[in-house]
Design an enzyme around this catalytic site. Structure first.
Site, PDB file in Angstrom:
ATOM      1  N   GLY A   9      41.385 -59.937  20.142  1.00 29.88           N
ATOM      2  CA  GLY A   9      41.962 -59.470  18.873  1.00 29.88           C
ATOM      3  C   GLY A   9      43.449 -59.771  18.750  1.00 29.88           C
ATOM      4  N   SER A  33      33.452 -58.752  17.371  1.00 23.29           N
ATOM      5  CA  SER A  33      33.054 -58.141  16.095  1.00 23.29           C
ATOM      6  C   SER A  33      34.176 -58.275  15.068  1.00 23.29           C
ATOM      7  CB  SER A  33      32.694 -56.666  16.293  1.00 23.29           C
ATOM      8  OG  SER A  33      33.803 -55.960  16.812  1.00 23.29           O
ATOM      9  N   ASN A  34      35.413 -58.345  15.535  1.00 27.66           N
ATOM     10  CA  ASN A  34      36.525 -58.513  14.587  1.00 27.66           C
ATOM     11  C   ASN A  34      37.482 -59.606  15.058  1.00 27.66           C
ATOM     12  OD1 ASN A  34      37.756 -57.689  12.136  1.00 27.66           O
ATOM     13  ND2 ASN A  34      39.362 -56.648  13.300  1.00 27.66           N
ATOM     14  N   LEU A  58      31.066 -52.879  24.071  1.00 29.38           N
ATOM     15  CA  LEU A  58      31.202 -51.688  24.929  1.00 29.38           C
ATOM     16  C   LEU A  58      30.019 -50.738  24.770  1.00 29.38           C
ATOM     17  CD1 LEU A  58      34.931 -50.499  24.647  1.00 29.38           C
ATOM     18  CD2 LEU A  58      33.888 -51.983  26.347  1.00 29.38           C
ATOM     19  N   LYS A  83      39.384 -50.566  13.287  1.00 29.22           N
ATOM     20  CA  LYS A  83      40.709 -50.056  12.922  1.00 29.22           C
ATOM     21  C   LYS A  83      40.968 -49.928  11.420  1.00 29.22           C
ATOM     22  CE  LYS A  83      42.841 -54.622  12.928  1.00 29.22           C
ATOM     23  NZ  LYS A  83      44.009 -55.428  13.165  1.00 29.22           N
ATOM     24  N   SER A 123      47.816 -44.906  18.222  1.00 31.15           N
ATOM     25  CA  SER A 123      48.465 -45.293  16.975  1.00 31.15           C
ATOM     26  C   SER A 123      49.358 -44.167  16.468  1.00 31.15           C
ATOM     27  CB  SER A 123      47.376 -45.572  15.932  1.00 31.15           C
ATOM     28  OG  SER A 123      47.939 -45.619  14.644  1.00 31.15           O
ATOM     29  N   TYR A 147      39.271 -42.749  11.299  1.00 29.14           N
ATOM     30  CA  TYR A 147      39.878 -43.682  12.258  1.00 29.14           C
ATOM     31  C   TYR A 147      40.907 -42.946  13.115  1.00 29.14           C
ATOM     32  CZ  TYR A 147      43.253 -47.025  14.071  1.00 29.14           C
ATOM     33  OH  TYR A 147      44.115 -47.701  14.914  1.00 29.14           O
ATOM     34  N   LYS A 151      41.213 -41.887  17.369  1.00 28.84           N
ATOM     35  CA  LYS A 151      42.343 -42.088  18.287  1.00 28.84           C
ATOM     36  C   LYS A 151      42.742 -40.768  18.924  1.00 28.84           C
ATOM     37  CE  LYS A 151      42.873 -46.491  17.828  1.00 28.84           C
ATOM     38  NZ  LYS A 151      42.361 -47.334  18.911  1.00 28.84           N
ATOM     39  N   ASN A 197      46.607 -54.422   5.326  1.00 25.86           N
ATOM     40  CA  ASN A 197      47.987 -54.193   5.759  1.00 25.86           C
ATOM     41  C   ASN A 197      48.968 -55.072   5.003  1.00 25.86           C
ATOM     42  OD1 ASN A 197      46.303 -53.792   8.685  1.00 25.86           O
ATOM     43  ND2 ASN A 197      47.678 -52.174   8.020  1.00 25.86           N
ATOM     44  N   PRO A 291      45.990 -43.455  -1.673  1.00 28.73           N
ATOM     45  CA  PRO A 291      45.715 -42.105  -1.168  1.00 28.73           C
ATOM     46  C   PRO A 291      45.862 -42.043   0.354  1.00 28.73           C
ATOM     47  CG  PRO A 291      43.958 -42.827  -2.640  1.00 28.73           C
ATOM     48  CD  PRO A 291      44.847 -44.013  -2.422  1.00 28.73           C
TER      49      PRO A 291
HETATM   50  P1  NAD Z   1      41.660 -56.267  16.392  1.00 30.98           P
HETATM   51  O1  NAD Z   1      40.505 -55.847  15.578  1.00 30.98           O
HETATM   52  O2  NAD Z   1      42.296 -57.573  16.121  1.00 30.98           O
HETATM   53  O3  NAD Z   1      41.287 -56.214  17.948  1.00 30.98           O
HETATM   54  C1  NAD Z   1      40.327 -55.319  18.469  1.00 30.98           C
HETATM   55  C2  NAD Z   1      39.323 -56.143  19.255  1.00 30.98           C
HETATM   56  O4  NAD Z   1      38.332 -55.266  19.797  1.00 30.98           O
HETATM   57  C3  NAD Z   1      38.588 -57.166  18.389  1.00 30.98           C
HETATM   58  O5  NAD Z   1      38.672 -58.430  18.994  1.00 30.98           O
HETATM   59  C4  NAD Z   1      37.144 -56.654  18.338  1.00 30.98           C
HETATM   60  O6  NAD Z   1      36.222 -57.716  18.272  1.00 30.98           O
HETATM   61  C5  NAD Z   1      37.057 -55.875  19.631  1.00 30.98           C
HETATM   62  N1  NAD Z   1      36.073 -54.786  19.612  1.00 30.98           N
HETATM   63  C6  NAD Z   1      35.912 -53.816  18.676  1.00 30.98           C
HETATM   64  N2  NAD Z   1      34.896 -53.001  19.028  1.00 30.98           N
HETATM   65  C7  NAD Z   1      34.411 -53.468  20.211  1.00 30.98           C
HETATM   66  C8  NAD Z   1      33.382 -53.046  21.086  1.00 30.98           C
HETATM   67  N3  NAD Z   1      32.594 -52.006  20.820  1.00 30.98           N
HETATM   68  N4  NAD Z   1      33.166 -53.751  22.229  1.00 30.98           N
HETATM   69  C9  NAD Z   1      33.931 -54.825  22.531  1.00 30.98           C
HETATM   70  N5  NAD Z   1      34.919 -55.267  21.739  1.00 30.98           N
HETATM   71  C10 NAD Z   1      35.160 -54.588  20.593  1.00 30.98           C
HETATM   72  O7  NAD Z   1      42.759 -55.089  16.309  1.00 30.98           O
HETATM   73  P2  NAD Z   1      44.260 -55.039  16.817  1.00 30.98           P
HETATM   74  O8  NAD Z   1      45.133 -55.006  15.633  1.00 30.98           O
HETATM   75  O9  NAD Z   1      44.482 -56.061  17.875  1.00 30.98           O
HETATM   76  O10 NAD Z   1      44.271 -53.592  17.442  1.00 30.98           O
HETATM   77  C11 NAD Z   1      43.977 -53.359  18.810  1.00 30.98           C
HETATM   78  C12 NAD Z   1      43.915 -51.862  19.036  1.00 30.98           C
HETATM   79  O11 NAD Z   1      45.139 -51.274  18.633  1.00 30.98           O
HETATM   80  C13 NAD Z   1      42.821 -51.158  18.246  1.00 30.98           C
HETATM   81  O12 NAD Z   1      42.266 -50.148  19.059  1.00 30.98           O
HETATM   82  C14 NAD Z   1      43.573 -50.551  17.079  1.00 30.98           C
HETATM   83  O13 NAD Z   1      42.951 -49.389  16.604  1.00 30.98           O
HETATM   84  C15 NAD Z   1      44.918 -50.231  17.709  1.00 30.98           C
HETATM   85  N6  NAD Z   1      46.022 -50.198  16.731  1.00 30.98           N
HETATM   86  C16 NAD Z   1      46.240 -51.259  15.909  1.00 30.98           C
HETATM   87  C17 NAD Z   1      47.271 -51.219  14.970  1.00 30.98           C
HETATM   88  C18 NAD Z   1      47.514 -52.369  14.025  1.00 30.98           C
HETATM   89  O14 NAD Z   1      48.198 -52.163  13.022  1.00 30.98           O
HETATM   90  N7  NAD Z   1      47.022 -53.560  14.275  1.00 30.98           N
HETATM   91  C19 NAD Z   1      48.078 -50.089  14.889  1.00 30.98           C
HETATM   92  C20 NAD Z   1      47.841 -49.017  15.759  1.00 30.98           C
HETATM   93  C21 NAD Z   1      46.805 -49.092  16.684  1.00 30.98           C
HETATM   94  N1  UDP Z   2      51.456 -51.409   1.197  1.00 29.60           N
HETATM   95  C1  UDP Z   2      51.555 -51.906  -0.088  1.00 29.60           C
HETATM   96  N2  UDP Z   2      50.672 -52.860  -0.506  1.00 29.60           N
HETATM   97  C2  UDP Z   2      49.687 -53.356   0.309  1.00 29.60           C
HETATM   98  C3  UDP Z   2      49.597 -52.843   1.619  1.00 29.60           C
HETATM   99  C4  UDP Z   2      50.478 -51.875   2.030  1.00 29.60           C
HETATM  100  O1  UDP Z   2      52.435 -51.481  -0.841  1.00 29.60           O
HETATM  101  O2  UDP Z   2      48.913 -54.200  -0.143  1.00 29.60           O
HETATM  102  C5  UDP Z   2      52.426 -50.409   1.678  1.00 29.60           C
HETATM  103  C6  UDP Z   2      51.817 -49.103   2.130  1.00 29.60           C
HETATM  104  O3  UDP Z   2      51.738 -48.189   1.043  1.00 29.60           O
HETATM  105  C7  UDP Z   2      52.816 -48.642   3.205  1.00 29.60           C
HETATM  106  C8  UDP Z   2      53.314 -49.956   3.799  1.00 29.60           C
HETATM  107  O4  UDP Z   2      53.049 -50.949   2.813  1.00 29.60           O
HETATM  108  O5  UDP Z   2      53.919 -47.973   2.615  1.00 29.60           O
HETATM  109  C9  UDP Z   2      52.627 -50.341   5.098  1.00 29.60           C
HETATM  110  O6  UDP Z   2      51.224 -50.316   4.884  1.00 29.60           O
HETATM  111  P1  UDP Z   2      50.195 -50.785   6.016  1.00 29.60           P
HETATM  112  O7  UDP Z   2      48.825 -50.584   5.475  1.00 29.60           O
HETATM  113  O8  UDP Z   2      50.571 -52.150   6.485  1.00 29.60           O
HETATM  114  O9  UDP Z   2      50.496 -49.782   7.230  1.00 29.60           O
HETATM  115  P2  UDP Z   2      50.250 -48.198   7.343  1.00 29.60           P
HETATM  116  O10 UDP Z   2      50.282 -47.614   5.980  1.00 29.60           O
HETATM  117  O11 UDP Z   2      48.950 -48.058   8.001  1.00 29.60           O
HETATM  118  O12 UDP Z   2      51.396 -47.706   8.164  1.00 29.60           O
END
Ligand code: NAD
Ligand code: UDP
Length: 347
Positions: A9, A33-34, A58, A83, A123, A147, A151, A197, A291
């Site tokens: 990921g 999956s993602n 997993l 996520k 997170s 979600y 966490k 995002n 929201p």
């Molecule tokens: P991502 O989706 O790119 O990576 C997650 C990976 O986990 C993917 O490759 C997916 O295929 C794999 N996966 C999911 N479910 C699985 C399962 N059951 N078995 C095996 N593999 C599985 O997401 P990311 O942005 O790299 O995030 C990584 C982690 O960090 C996640 O747990 C996410 O919740 C957390 N996180 C992400 C953000 C963000 O903004 N990206 C912020 C805070 C926390």
């Molecule tokens: N946001 C926005 N337009 C979008 C996506 C996000 O204005 O298409 C804003 C959202 O309201 C927040 C900031 O950008 O204030 C970051 O959003 P994101 O979803 O990336 O992160 P999170 O809200 O989960 O921290």
């Protein structure tokens, strides 16, 4: 040997690169999956290093056990989980099943095979609606959607595990808003469909895949009325994992750390920074608030600096520059929709 679960990921792939470059040996497990197998190829391309990859979910504990049988791990970095906040509201059971059951399977096997060291991806969402910013790790925890609850529950499960057996060593990393990409432009964030995002939305407008950005509300009590977040370069975030890993390998205990820069940027400040760095205009319109969004969220990252020796180094310009390089070199992300169906392991 470090097991990286979810290593194909966005954040996982950048962490794989840094661990390999730091001389660690790794094995990656991911259900894809993602994510795409292409990201694994690119990690190898960037680092020039080989490692084993298993396409395993997993939720399939028997298959996962084979990975523990075939390899001897010192620690696990656990990124695997769904996520998408909106989807979690619509399909809560899918999220509880995947994120929580998946983690329990992993922890059971870690316990059985005596691999009691884990870095876990949490997170900033566990802080819910923050009463105070910057947010410290001791702030009250509260989730506002399924979600976030996964966490929070996993954090509690890990805490209970540690209380039950003090041989465990666990670092819970609470990420703020990761953006950016590896400087090579070979790996980056590859969202499915229309991005939720902000940064991937901006870069897809930049590349012409989307027409204009929708700014979710400009009536928040912030510098320009738009939401403020702590954007952190994914390379800094990946480095935080390296530092956390060093700590858990050398000690036992359980700690949570904020990984953020400590500075907040509004939506329009990020748009302006992006336009300045890239010279590309991002048309936008202001629409209703989304929201569940909070007005302002940024970290106090002092604990990670004191205890892990980690600090974010890269600024907002580098974040924009690197996000854009990834998006413009890969307008359709990893696009190679290769199926890994013939074998469970790919070297
Ligand atoms: P991502 O989706 O790119 O990576 C997650 C990976 O986990 C993917 O490759 C997916 O295929 C794999 N996966 C999911 N479910 C699985 C399962 N059951 N078995 C095996 N593999 C599985 O997401 P990311 O942005 O790299 O995030 C990584 C982690 O960090 C996640 O747990 C996410 O919740 C957390 N996180 C992400 C953000 C963000 O903004 N990206 C912020 C805070 C926390
Ligand atoms: N946001 C926005 N337009 C979008 C996506 C996000 O204005 O298409 C804003 C959202 O309201 C927040 C900031 O950008 O204030 C970051 O959003 P994101 O979803 O990336 O992160 P999170 O809200 O989960 O921290």
């Amino acid at each position: 040997m470090i097991l990286i679960v979810g290593g194909a990921g966005y954040i996982g792939s950048h962490t794989c690169v840094q661990l390999l470059n730091a001389g660690h040996e790794i094995v990656v497990v991911d259900s894809l999956s993602n994510s795409k197998y292409e990201s694994i190829k690119r990690i190898k391309e960037i680092t020039g290093k080989e490692f084993k990859f298993y396409q395993i979910d997993l939720l399939n504990k028997n298959e996962l056990e084979l990975v523990f049988k075939e390899n001897k791990f010192d620690a696990v970095v656990h990124f695997a989980g769904y996520k998408a906040v909106g989807e979690s509201v619509e399909k809560p059971l899918k999220y509880y099943q995947n994120n929580i059951t998946g983690t329990i399977h992993l922890c059971e096997l870690m316990s059985e095979y005596n691999v009691k060291k884990m870095v876990f991806s949490s997170s900033a969402t566990v802080y819910g609606i923050p009463k105070q910013v910057p947010i410290v790790e001791t702030a009250p925890l509260q989730a506002t959607n399924p979600y976030g609850r996964t966490k929070l529950m996993i954090e509690e499960i890990l805490q209970d595990l540690y209380v039950s057996d003090s041989d465990w060593s666990i670092a819970i990393l609470r990420y703020f808003n990761p953006i950016g990409a590896h400087i090579s432009g070979k790996i980056g964030e590859d969202p499915n469909g229309i991005p939720n995002n902000l940064m991937p939305f901006i870069t897809q407008v930049g590349v012409g895949k989307l027409e204009k950005l929708k700014v979710f509300g400009n009536d928040y009590p912030t510098v320009d009325g738009t939401g403020v977040r702590d954007y952190i370069h994914v390379e800094d975030l990946a480095n935080g994992h390296l530092k956390a890993l060093e700590k858990i390998l050398a000690s036992t205990g359980l700690d949570a750390y904020n990984l953020g820069t400590g500075s907040g940027y509004s939506v329009l400040e990020l748009v302006n920074a992006f336009e300045k760095v890239t010279g590309i205009k991002i048309p936008y319109e202001v629409v209703d608030r989304r929201p569940g969004d909070v007005a302002v969220c940024y970290a106090d990252p002092t604990k990670a600096e004191k205890e892990l020796g980690w600090k974010a180094e890269l600024g907002i310009e580098r974040m924009c520059e690197d996000s854009w390089r990834w998006q413009s070199l890969n307008p359709n992300g990893y696009e190679v929709n290769e199926l890994v169906t013939n074998t469970k392991t790919k070297q």
